[in-house]
Structures are given as C-alpha cells and as structure tokens.
Design an enzyme around this catalytic site. Structure first.
Site, PDB file in Angstrom:
ATOM      1  N   ASP A  44       7.236  34.177  43.764  1.00 13.12           N
ATOM      2  CA  ASP A  44       8.667  33.922  43.948  1.00 13.12           C
ATOM      3  C   ASP A  44       9.489  34.748  42.961  1.00 13.12           C
ATOM      4  O   ASP A  44      10.720  34.774  43.033  1.00 13.12           O
ATOM      5  CB  ASP A  44       8.999  32.436  43.854  1.00 13.12           C
ATOM      6  CG  ASP A  44       8.661  31.810  42.511  1.00 13.12           C
ATOM      7  OD1 ASP A  44       8.162  32.520  41.622  1.00 13.12           O
ATOM      8  OD2 ASP A  44       8.898  30.592  42.349  1.00 13.12           O
ATOM      9  N   SER A  45       8.800  35.475  42.080  1.00 12.07           N
ATOM     10  CA  SER A  45       9.460  36.458  41.216  1.00 12.07           C
ATOM     11  C   SER A  45      10.176  37.521  42.036  1.00 12.07           C
ATOM     12  O   SER A  45      11.030  38.247  41.509  1.00 12.07           O
ATOM     13  CB  SER A  45       8.431  37.127  40.295  1.00 12.07           C
ATOM     14  OG  SER A  45       7.282  37.550  41.026  1.00 12.07           O
ATOM     15  N   GLU A 182       0.876  30.615  31.766  1.00 13.79           N
ATOM     16  CA  GLU A 182       1.966  31.554  31.478  1.00 13.79           C
ATOM     17  C   GLU A 182       2.632  31.254  30.145  1.00 13.79           C
ATOM     18  O   GLU A 182       3.030  30.122  29.870  1.00 13.79           O
ATOM     19  CB  GLU A 182       3.017  31.524  32.596  1.00 13.79           C
ATOM     20  CG  GLU A 182       4.166  32.502  32.349  1.00 13.79           C
ATOM     21  CD  GLU A 182       5.055  32.733  33.547  1.00 13.79           C
ATOM     22  OE1 GLU A 182       6.026  33.504  33.413  1.00 13.79           O
ATOM     23  OE2 GLU A 182       4.787  32.156  34.623  1.00 13.79           O
TER      24      GLU A 182
END
Length: 275
Positions: A44-45, A182
């Site tokens: 979705d980046s 992350e």
C-alpha cells in the site's frame, strides 16, 4: 518455478536469506522477477510512491487490486503478496476474509499481508481458515501512523519490545506464514526471529531477520520526497531517468531526434501524387 510460502519456510530452515522487493506495475514486476527475487509485495506504499499521497491511509481496495493484477501478470517466479489497505480488514472478520479473497480470486495474488499484532489475530485465523496464506506485519505499521505520531522506530523500551515479541508469537499461532518487522532495533529483531519458527522479513530491522524487503523506488533512488535511514541506494536510477529525459528534450529541440533510422519510408512516387 514459482516461489511459495513453503519456499520461504525452507529458506529459513536452511539459514538462507529471503529476498523481497515491492512492485506496482507489470514492467517493473517483470524486471524484478527476472532478477531472481523470492517475493514481491504489492504494498500500500503505492499510495505514497505512485499516487502521491502523504501516507498510505487513502489507498483503496480497488487501487490495490488494480496494481496487484498488473504485478501478477509480470511474474512467473516470485511469490506475490497483496497488501490489505487501511479499513479493508479492521471493520469485521467478514470483511477481512472477503477482501483477502478478492486479492486471490480477482487479482491472482498468492498471499496477503495485514498490519498489527494481537489485535488482528482473529482476522488472520479466519483468513487462513479460508485457505489464504497471510504475512503479518509488526513494529512500525504505517496504517497506524496517526496513533504513533509519525513514522518512528518502535520497540526501544522494555514494555513495547516485550509486546512485539508476544505479538510475533501470537501471529505465528494464528497461522501467519511469515512476519514483516519494520523499524525496530536490530537486536530486538534477532530475539523475535529466534523466538518463532516462521520467517521474519525486515525493513529497517537489521541483519538478523530471515529476509529483507525494501521499496524499490527507495533502493534505486527514484523517490526524492524523503529517504528513510535504513535504505541503501543500490543504483541511482532517478538521476539516470532525469539525464535521459533531459537529453531527449535537448535532441527534440535541436531536431536531432528522430533520426532517419527511426523513421518509416514511403516511395517517392506515392509522395509526389499527394501534392
């Protein structure tokens, strides 16, 4: 031969690092796939690097399905993971399973990714029960950027670090086949990777993860809005593109392009009849 979720587990078991990158369109997916990458995340980046949004929150299911279809068409080797966008799985278990199913049935993805720890365990269980592989994602979860107060490293204090370790175990128990870690401290990712049997994929989480993933625009210096600390440039493609475009503009202005070899021919007698 196509990489599968079993491939990821086999690589971890052998101690061989797993390689992943993002891709959002057919042509880039084809290039990355042909390089021998294990997996491609249609992240979705894309909301930030392709659509120009400030964050990932505005990305829709239709956006994700559109781009995932293109990536799948461009691959024959990589495991393709579709990133479930904000509010596509948080609203109900039904929505989570339904939207995960759309990634598989409509877009042809091989797995989906969800952000969150214990809070999404039931959703993951339900999706896995529907025979859809799930990649987890903990640490800095961009869809929670408003809760975090920005894109910040997670797990630097004891309470949060312990919570991340526990979340990883819960995701494994829920049926996730791997977990993205992350923006967490390197030594914490080592503990997490050793605490679970499924692979960990790091992005800004150090060398002890079972694999690594980056946004391809970041690692090829194609995205200039900002550069995370954890990104290494593996090629200055952004500058090469700008140089190429500048040269194109120059040659068009100076009538150096197109040259004779770029033009199609027609017989002179045909041309003479047109005047």
């Amino acid at each position: 031969m196509r990489n599968t979720v079993s491939t990821f587990q086999e690589l971890k078991n052998k101690g061989e690092k797993i390689t992943m990158l993002t891709a959002y369109d057919y042509s880039m997916a084809k290039l990355i796939d042909s390089s021998g990458i294990n997996g491609i995340l249609v992240g979705d980046s894309l909301g930030m690097v392709c659509l120009g949004y400030e964050n990932t929150l505005s990305v829709t299911m239709e956006d994700m399905l559109h781009h995932t279809k293109a990536v799948v068409r461009g691959t024959s080797n990589a495991l393709v993971v579709g990133d479930m966008p904000f509010m596509s799985y948080q609203t109900s278990i039904y929505d989570a399973v339904y939207n995960a199913g759309r990634f598989i049935k409509e877009a042809g993805a091989h797995a989906v990714k969800l952000e969150g720890g214990a809070t999404v365990a039931e959703e993951i269980k339900a999706i896995v029960k529907a025979q859809i592989p799930v990649m987890g994602h903990i640490g800095l979860t961009p869809q929670s950027v408003n809760m975090f107060g920005g894109f910040k490293v997670q797990g630097k204090n004891e309470k949060v670090a312990k919570k991340l370790i526990e979340d990883a175990k819960i995701l494994e128990e829920a049926g996730a086949f791997s977990i993205v870690l992350e923006c967490i401290p390197e030594k914490l990712s080592k503990i997490i990777s050793e605490s679970i049997s499924i692979p960990t994929i790091g992005i800004g989480a150090g060398k002890y993860c079972d694999g690594q993933i980056l946004v391809y625009q970041d690692m090829l210096s194609m995205f200039s809005d900002f550069k995370p600390k954890f990104v290494k440039s593996f090629g200055n493609i952004g500058e090469s593109i700008k140089d190429g475009v500048s040269q194109y503009i120059k040659e068009v202005k100076e009538v150096k392009f197109p040259e004779e070899k770029h033009a199609f021919k027609i017989d002179d007698d045909v041309i003479n009849k047109l005047y």
